[in-house]
Design an enzyme around this catalytic site. Sequence first.
Site, PDB file in Angstrom:
ATOM      1  N   SER A  18       0.864  -1.184   0.000  1.00 34.67           N
ATOM      2  CA  SER A  18       0.000   0.000   0.000  1.00 34.67           C
ATOM      3  C   SER A  18       0.899   1.232   0.000  1.00 34.67           C
ATOM      4  O   SER A  18       1.713   1.392  -0.904  1.00 34.67           O
ATOM      5  CB  SER A  18      -0.943  -0.039   1.209  1.00 34.67           C
ATOM      6  OG  SER A  18      -1.849   1.046   1.178  1.00 34.67           O
ATOM      7  N   HIS A  45      -2.574  -0.833  -3.555  1.00 33.29           N
ATOM      8  CA  HIS A  45      -3.762   0.015  -3.384  1.00 33.29           C
ATOM      9  C   HIS A  45      -3.669   1.218  -4.321  1.00 33.29           C
ATOM     10  O   HIS A  45      -2.708   1.981  -4.270  1.00 33.29           O
ATOM     11  CB  HIS A  45      -3.871   0.494  -1.935  1.00 33.29           C
ATOM     12  CG  HIS A  45      -4.203  -0.600  -0.971  1.00 33.29           C
ATOM     13  ND1 HIS A  45      -4.046  -0.473   0.393  1.00 33.29           N
ATOM     14  CD2 HIS A  45      -4.684  -1.859  -1.171  1.00 33.29           C
ATOM     15  CE1 HIS A  45      -4.431  -1.585   0.992  1.00 33.29           C
ATOM     16  NE2 HIS A  45      -4.812  -2.450   0.059  1.00 33.29           N
ATOM     17  N   ASP A 137      -4.540  -4.554   5.646  1.00 29.21           N
ATOM     18  CA  ASP A 137      -4.913  -5.391   4.513  1.00 29.21           C
ATOM     19  C   ASP A 137      -3.774  -6.377   4.248  1.00 29.21           C
ATOM     20  O   ASP A 137      -2.599  -6.034   4.340  1.00 29.21           O
ATOM     21  CB  ASP A 137      -5.163  -4.514   3.278  1.00 29.21           C
ATOM     22  CG  ASP A 137      -5.791  -5.303   2.133  1.00 29.21           C
ATOM     23  OD1 ASP A 137      -6.407  -6.354   2.399  1.00 29.21           O
ATOM     24  OD2 ASP A 137      -5.675  -4.854   0.983  1.00 29.21           O
TER      25      ASP A 137
END
Length: 342
Positions: A18, A45, A137
């Site tokens: 991310s 992401h 995540d």
Amino acid sequence: MTKDFDSPYKNIIVVGASAGGVEALMKLVSHFPARLPAAVFIVLHLSAEAPSLLPSILSRVSLLPTSNPADGTPIEAGQIYVAPPDYHLLVEPGKIRIIHGPKENRHRPALDPLFRSAAHAYGPRVVGVVLTGALDDGTAGLLAIKRRNGTAIVQDPQEALYSSMPQNALAHVQVDYSLPLNEIGPLLVRLGGETANVDNTEQTPHDMQMETKMTEFDLKTLHQEPKPGIPSSFSCPECGGVLWELREEALTRFRCRVGHAFSVDTVLAEQSDAIEKAMWIALKTLEENVSLTNRLTRQAEERGQTWLKHRYEVRLRDNMHNAALLREVLLKNQALSQTEPK
């Protein structure tokens, strides 16, 4: 697929990152040789609106072909497949799925759907890698890989630009390796040539199968009862539906009826955002009320309506006090968010 790729090696590599992920991924793929005996799947992401430049960026430093694959693309060794913006990248036996399914952890693409689908499809042949990023995540997905006897790798949080994702993975998953970024690439090359301990009789856990199909937006699964987990008292931040609570070892997370999925930290972040939004709306309303009440106070004074002027002044003081309190809370929240660990 090539014949070699069909063999039971650890040749399904799934990687997620991310914040700070572009630089980390560039360093990682720069270690891959031109004949890597594995297929690499990457989720970063991304903004849903912006085109993905990641394949072209990685191509500058990688010897492997890198692309945003189309839905149904056959899996081949020696390829890097990057999730396109606003779509989940999933793995099925022999092919890739590109699905506009429900968001997970506020993201699409997200790490967990890729990791979970790979674990479901290839079990012990999967190597999962969690790199730099905020929140958590990838933790649930990495746990799914371990449940299917795959290999779990996490970037050393001490060197990650954003340490939350690696730290959360380490806190909830018995990872096989936690290494600096420069050591992960060579390790993946070595693991790609190792034989996986494949047991063809072992079945994917039912909850993992259901969640994979929910991400694919399979209507039969979405309508199936009971849902995975138990109903909670919390509502889905995305759609407002009931959240089902799922517990896997020490990890607690949530999923709603239509498939949106959240970790505990993500639910807390969503609730914090909703609270802050409500406070800003309340502050705006109070400021408008102060302005209007101030005008009405002056008008009452001009007309000699002392009793009405006093009534407005009481309301004015209360609203000015409440507005000052809200501004103070919002400023404290802003300062707190700037000092929280990344």
